[in-house]
Write a protein that holds these residues in place. Sequence first.
Motif, short mmCIF file in Angstrom:
data_model
loop_
_atom_site.label_atom_id
_atom_site.label_comp_id
_atom_site.label_asym_id
_atom_site.label_seq_id
_atom_site.Cartn_x
_atom_site.Cartn_y
_atom_site.Cartn_z
N VAL A 394 13.39 29.94 30.32
CA VAL A 394 13.24 30.75 29.10
C VAL A 394 14.33 30.41 28.10
O VAL A 394 15.51 30.31 28.44
N GLU A 395 13.93 30.24 26.83
CA GLU A 395 14.89 29.96 25.77
C GLU A 395 15.76 31.18 25.49
O GLU A 395 15.33 32.32 25.67
N ASP A 396 16.99 30.93 25.01
CA ASP A 396 17.89 32.03 24.68
C ASP A 396 17.28 32.98 23.66
O ASP A 396 17.45 34.21 23.75
N ALA A 397 16.59 32.43 22.67
CA ALA A 397 15.98 33.26 21.62
C ALA A 397 14.96 34.24 22.20
O ALA A 397 14.85 35.38 21.75
N GLN A 398 14.23 33.80 23.21
CA GLN A 398 13.23 34.66 23.84
C GLN A 398 13.92 35.77 24.65
O GLN A 398 13.52 36.94 24.60
N PHE A 399 14.96 35.38 25.40
CA PHE A 399 15.74 36.38 26.14
C PHE A 399 16.31 37.43 25.17
O PHE A 399 16.32 38.62 25.45
N LYS A 400 16.77 36.94 24.03
CA LYS A 400 17.39 37.82 23.04
C LYS A 400 16.39 38.86 22.55
O LYS A 400 16.71 40.05 22.44
N GLN A 401 15.17 38.44 22.25
CA GLN A 401 14.15 39.38 21.77
C GLN A 401 13.77 40.38 22.85
O GLN A 401 13.54 41.57 22.56
#
Length: 530
Positions: A394-401
């Motif tokens: 999982v990309e960091d941006a997805q984790f962030k959301q």
Amino acid sequence: MTEEIVQRTSYDDVPYESNPFPQTHPQRLAALAALFGLNPPDIQKCRVLEMGCASGGNLIPMAYHFPEAEFVGVDLALEQVKVGRNVIEDLGLKNIRIENASIMDIDESWGKFDFVISHGVFSWVPGEVQEKMMAVCSENLTDGGLAYLSYNVYPGWHMRGMIRHMMLYHTAQFEDQPRKVQQARALVDFLAKSVPTENNYYGLLLKSEMDLLKKSKDYYLFHEHLEDRNEPMYFHQFAEMANKHGVQYLGESDFSTMLTSGFSKEVSETLKRVSKNIIQTEQYMDFVRNRMFRQTIMCKTGSPVNRNVTADRLEKYLFASSAKAQDDLTDLSAETRITFKSPKGPSISISRPITKAALFALKEVWPKALGIDELTAAAKKKLVEEGIAEAEKVEDAQFKQILLADMLQCMTISLVEYHLWQGDFVSEVSEKPKVSPLGAAYAKMRPRTVNQRHETVPLDAALMNMIPLADGTRDKAALVEGMVALVKEGVLSLKREGKPVEDPEFIQTTMEKVVENGLNYLKNNALLVG
């Protein structure tokens, strides 16, 4: 505005303990405003007015942390004003002043303020002063400014008011305040013991009130129950008064109390059906909760409030949580559901790996708060260390959301705090620990101090004597040496089986534990700085 008023008040005779109130802090008000889509004032360079500031226990720590901002307090009790001015002088603060004046004296010459706050005043003043306070919240507030007022509300205060009236009747025969307080306690104790509680709502009410009074200090009981005036109102009446003066309801200092999600589905649906607007919703929730007290934040009428809170608004916030995993579970895999519980009571059950990791990360750095990027990185690191396959895919941006959405859910039950600012405290004990200068200054005056989170922290005798030593020049060994010296000098009393201890080895061992436990206490209460 510097002329003193020679008018003795009950607050001169029975001083109200002047403490910080986190819920009144500009960052707290600004955080809620931003959550609802407003653009709040810059808290670093704002002007703040506090009506009824007593000796400045709430206002002075704010001024200390924001040297580029300006703070003005007003209070009618001259003795308390003098105490506050002495603290300001001792701290060398140049951005704050406390006026000995009446709230009725505030006019346009005082200028505009970005934040107008008043805690524990509104319900205890005559109607004309209440109207004036509301006028100040409008006329002396900048266009984007925020106001905070706390007050007692019905229906809950109908029951407490009954107790108050009985106290007033009984204590009317006594002259001095200490005797009045003593007799008020005695009356409620007598009633609580005399009225059965089994199948008796009145008896349960009396017992509940007695339990509360046992925890309350004398000054609180006197000013809360025995003052000549205490005028609660219904929330809708407060909102109508605010509207008349050109300010509107924004929200409560505790965001979670504004949500119907805390009720059952049936109650929540009914509240939505019968309420035409936010004022009615809040009023009906007061009816359901039997609410006694409100801490309301307001803004100018016409401000573009957007109550449809979405996760993307949280990107600017810092998050903090002391929630602990129940049953000591640490498994981050999606197959294991963990319940996280806050010391204050709320809990949530989570199976999502990244969110579990984030709550563990927040607990580790408590009381520090982390921005969403820091939190995402810390949580992902934990997943990688635990060998969770999801972490690599999982990309960091997805984790962030995902985390933003879950942090919002946690905020709705007060499991996670949200901030726009935090003090410069540390979450680890350094080689040469240092207590914040503000905390050290207040610790000299009383058995409690003020931390970097704008909270009151109680202190015992050992801590009060250790804090001056923890000035950043001594390591743990030197701190222990200093505490041992205080015992030998008789400044600190150390007893075993009721007798003074003279055994050097016992004194040394005991002081090592005192220093170790004391430093952890100071760290966990945001009193140590870098």
